[in-house]
Design a protein around this motif. Sequence first.
Motif, PDB file in Angstrom:
ATOM      1  N   GLY A 124      55.424  21.353  58.208  1.00 39.24           N
ATOM      2  CA  GLY A 124      54.636  21.759  59.603  1.00 39.24           C
ATOM      3  C   GLY A 124      53.037  22.251  58.440  1.00 39.24           C
ATOM      4  O   GLY A 124      51.773  21.514  58.991  1.00 39.24           O
ATOM      5  N   VAL A 125      53.113  22.618  56.640  1.00 35.51           N
ATOM      6  CA  VAL A 125      52.238  23.069  56.249  1.00 35.51           C
ATOM      7  C   VAL A 125      51.105  22.028  55.834  1.00 35.51           C
ATOM      8  O   VAL A 125      50.515  21.498  55.785  1.00 35.51           O
ATOM      9  CB  VAL A 125      52.345  24.296  55.903  1.00 35.51           C
ATOM     10  CG1 VAL A 125      51.250  24.261  54.118  1.00 35.51           C
ATOM     11  CG2 VAL A 125      52.788  25.492  55.782  1.00 35.51           C
ATOM     12  N   ARG A 126      52.070  21.251  55.192  1.00 33.51           N
ATOM     13  CA  ARG A 126      51.348  19.741  54.921  1.00 33.51           C
ATOM     14  C   ARG A 126      51.081  19.014  55.518  1.00 33.51           C
ATOM     15  O   ARG A 126      49.886  18.183  55.433  1.00 33.51           O
ATOM     16  CB  ARG A 126      52.877  18.895  54.225  1.00 33.51           C
ATOM     17  CG  ARG A 126      52.599  17.541  53.822  1.00 33.51           C
ATOM     18  CD  ARG A 126      53.609  16.639  53.512  1.00 33.51           C
ATOM     19  NE  ARG A 126      54.070  16.402  54.352  1.00 33.51           N
ATOM     20  CZ  ARG A 126      53.301  14.507  55.546  1.00 33.51           C
ATOM     21  NH1 ARG A 126      52.675  15.034  54.677  1.00 33.51           N
ATOM     22  NH2 ARG A 126      54.417  14.814  56.088  1.00 33.51           N
ATOM     23  N   VAL A 127      51.652  18.836  56.728  1.00 33.85           N
ATOM     24  CA  VAL A 127      50.745  17.519  57.851  1.00 33.85           C
ATOM     25  C   VAL A 127      49.461  18.734  58.287  1.00 33.85           C
ATOM     26  O   VAL A 127      48.401  18.281  58.186  1.00 33.85           O
ATOM     27  CB  VAL A 127      51.856  17.790  59.317  1.00 33.85           C
ATOM     28  CG1 VAL A 127      51.231  17.437  60.286  1.00 33.85           C
ATOM     29  CG2 VAL A 127      53.282  17.310  59.544  1.00 33.85           C
ATOM     30  N   GLY A 128      50.003  19.907  58.937  1.00 37.01           N
ATOM     31  CA  GLY A 128      48.988  20.833  59.295  1.00 37.01           C
ATOM     32  C   GLY A 128      46.985  20.445  57.842  1.00 37.01           C
ATOM     33  O   GLY A 128      45.983  19.908  58.772  1.00 37.01           O
ATOM     34  N   LEU A 129      47.819  20.699  56.559  1.00 35.12           N
ATOM     35  CA  LEU A 129      46.190  20.241  56.047  1.00 35.12           C
ATOM     36  C   LEU A 129      46.205  19.192  55.593  1.00 35.12           C
ATOM     37  O   LEU A 129      44.813  18.411  55.699  1.00 35.12           O
ATOM     38  CB  LEU A 129      46.830  20.782  54.274  1.00 35.12           C
ATOM     39  CG  LEU A 129      47.142  22.281  53.810  1.00 35.12           C
ATOM     40  CD1 LEU A 129      48.440  22.330  52.547  1.00 35.12           C
ATOM     41  CD2 LEU A 129      46.355  23.303  54.471  1.00 35.12           C
ATOM     42  N   ASP A 130      47.028  17.888  56.012  1.00 36.89           N
ATOM     43  CA  ASP A 130      46.877  16.518  55.849  1.00 36.89           C
ATOM     44  C   ASP A 130      45.571  16.346  57.104  1.00 36.89           C
ATOM     45  O   ASP A 130      45.024  15.308  57.046  1.00 36.89           O
ATOM     46  CB  ASP A 130      47.429  15.956  55.184  1.00 36.89           C
ATOM     47  CG  ASP A 130      48.287  15.784  54.209  1.00 36.89           C
ATOM     48  OD1 ASP A 130      47.791  16.329  53.495  1.00 36.89           O
ATOM     49  OD2 ASP A 130      49.618  15.122  53.982  1.00 36.89           O
ATOM     50  N   VAL A 131      45.775  17.145  57.692  1.00 41.93           N
ATOM     51  CA  VAL A 131      45.141  16.459  58.872  1.00 41.93           C
ATOM     52  C   VAL A 131      43.874  17.037  58.922  1.00 41.93           C
ATOM     53  O   VAL A 131      42.519  16.375  59.079  1.00 41.93           O
ATOM     54  CB  VAL A 131      46.586  16.579  60.540  1.00 41.93           C
ATOM     55  CG1 VAL A 131      45.298  16.692  61.686  1.00 41.93           C
ATOM     56  CG2 VAL A 131      47.039  16.209  60.646  1.00 41.93           C
ATOM     57  N   TYR A 132      43.272  17.864  58.431  1.00 42.45           N
ATOM     58  CA  TYR A 132      42.672  19.193  58.282  1.00 42.45           C
ATOM     59  C   TYR A 132      41.339  17.760  58.199  1.00 42.45           C
ATOM     60  O   TYR A 132      41.163  17.822  56.487  1.00 42.45           O
ATOM     61  CB  TYR A 132      43.323  19.944  57.722  1.00 42.45           C
ATOM     62  CG  TYR A 132      41.464  21.098  57.753  1.00 42.45           C
ATOM     63  CD1 TYR A 132      41.427  21.770  58.899  1.00 42.45           C
ATOM     64  CD2 TYR A 132      40.674  21.396  56.010  1.00 42.45           C
ATOM     65  CE1 TYR A 132      39.982  22.876  59.149  1.00 42.45           C
ATOM     66  CE2 TYR A 132      39.856  22.418  55.959  1.00 42.45           C
ATOM     67  CZ  TYR A 132      39.910  23.095  57.464  1.00 42.45           C
ATOM     68  OH  TYR A 132      38.521  23.762  57.705  1.00 42.45           O
ATOM     69  N   ARG A 133      39.873  18.197  58.760  1.00 40.92           N
ATOM     70  CA  ARG A 133      39.151  17.909  58.578  1.00 40.92           C
ATOM     71  C   ARG A 133      38.979  16.046  58.046  1.00 40.92           C
ATOM     72  O   ARG A 133      38.137  15.427  57.156  1.00 40.92           O
ATOM     73  CB  ARG A 133      38.332  18.356  57.123  1.00 40.92           C
ATOM     74  CG  ARG A 133      37.727  19.518  57.481  1.00 40.92           C
ATOM     75  CD  ARG A 133      36.610  20.034  58.216  1.00 40.92           C
ATOM     76  NE  ARG A 133      36.275  21.306  58.822  1.00 40.92           N
ATOM     77  CZ  ARG A 133      35.881  22.010  58.382  1.00 40.92           C
ATOM     78  NH1 ARG A 133      34.935  21.837  56.747  1.00 40.92           N
ATOM     79  NH2 ARG A 133      35.351  23.146  58.589  1.00 40.92           N
TER      80      ARG A 133
END
Length: 223
Positions: free
Chosen positions: A75-84
């Motif tokens: 979940g953290v990886r997906v959130g970080l990869d989508v960010y900006r």
Amino acid sequence: MLTEPMPAGTVEIAYKQVSLAAEDLDGNAVATLVLEVAEDWGVPALWEQVCRPMLARLRGRTAAEVAVEHALSEGVRVGLDVYRREPGRSLPTGGVLLAGAEKEAHCLGLHALAAALREQGRGCLHLGPALPWSALTSAVYRARPHTVVLWSQTPVTGRAYRLVRFARDFPRLRVYGAGPGWIEPLTAPAAHLDSLPTAVAACLAVATRRDAHHIRYGSVPYR
């Protein structure tokens, strides 16, 4: 710090919300919360005050703990990869190359670094986990970065002597080790990055004209 630290109460709320989502094995909810906190407080604060402490507390001693750890990490990886990220628009790599050390399966910290760089309007070349030393050497010759950050999660992959040797092979390349796996001291010309804000600052440091054209000598043996 690149951003203001989060108030203790805000950290506690975020911690509880992310923990509950991970315990429910809801990676999508974790990713959504990661995006919300990043937008409000920035990636460095999110990583240093929420994600990093949570990941450190998960020991994976039982099957249930392992499942929760995987849900949280994904979940953290997906959130970080989508960010900006903007569909169809890629930021220039900015002379920064990120990779996981040879045989290192985990490099979540590099996803945080890549997201933090995007937050500053800068890109990077992120080659993912477990990059062999020979492939790293090849990538440096092809991409000609001015900065390399190599992630190690455990002492098994954090071979300090090898990173120092690599840095000596490329004397005009800025070489850094990041992550908790580098337990042995990294001596010059390599250096250790102990926090995300420090890593972002190192990657954003302006390269000199000499640094920008450093890959001009003969081949270095793959070791």
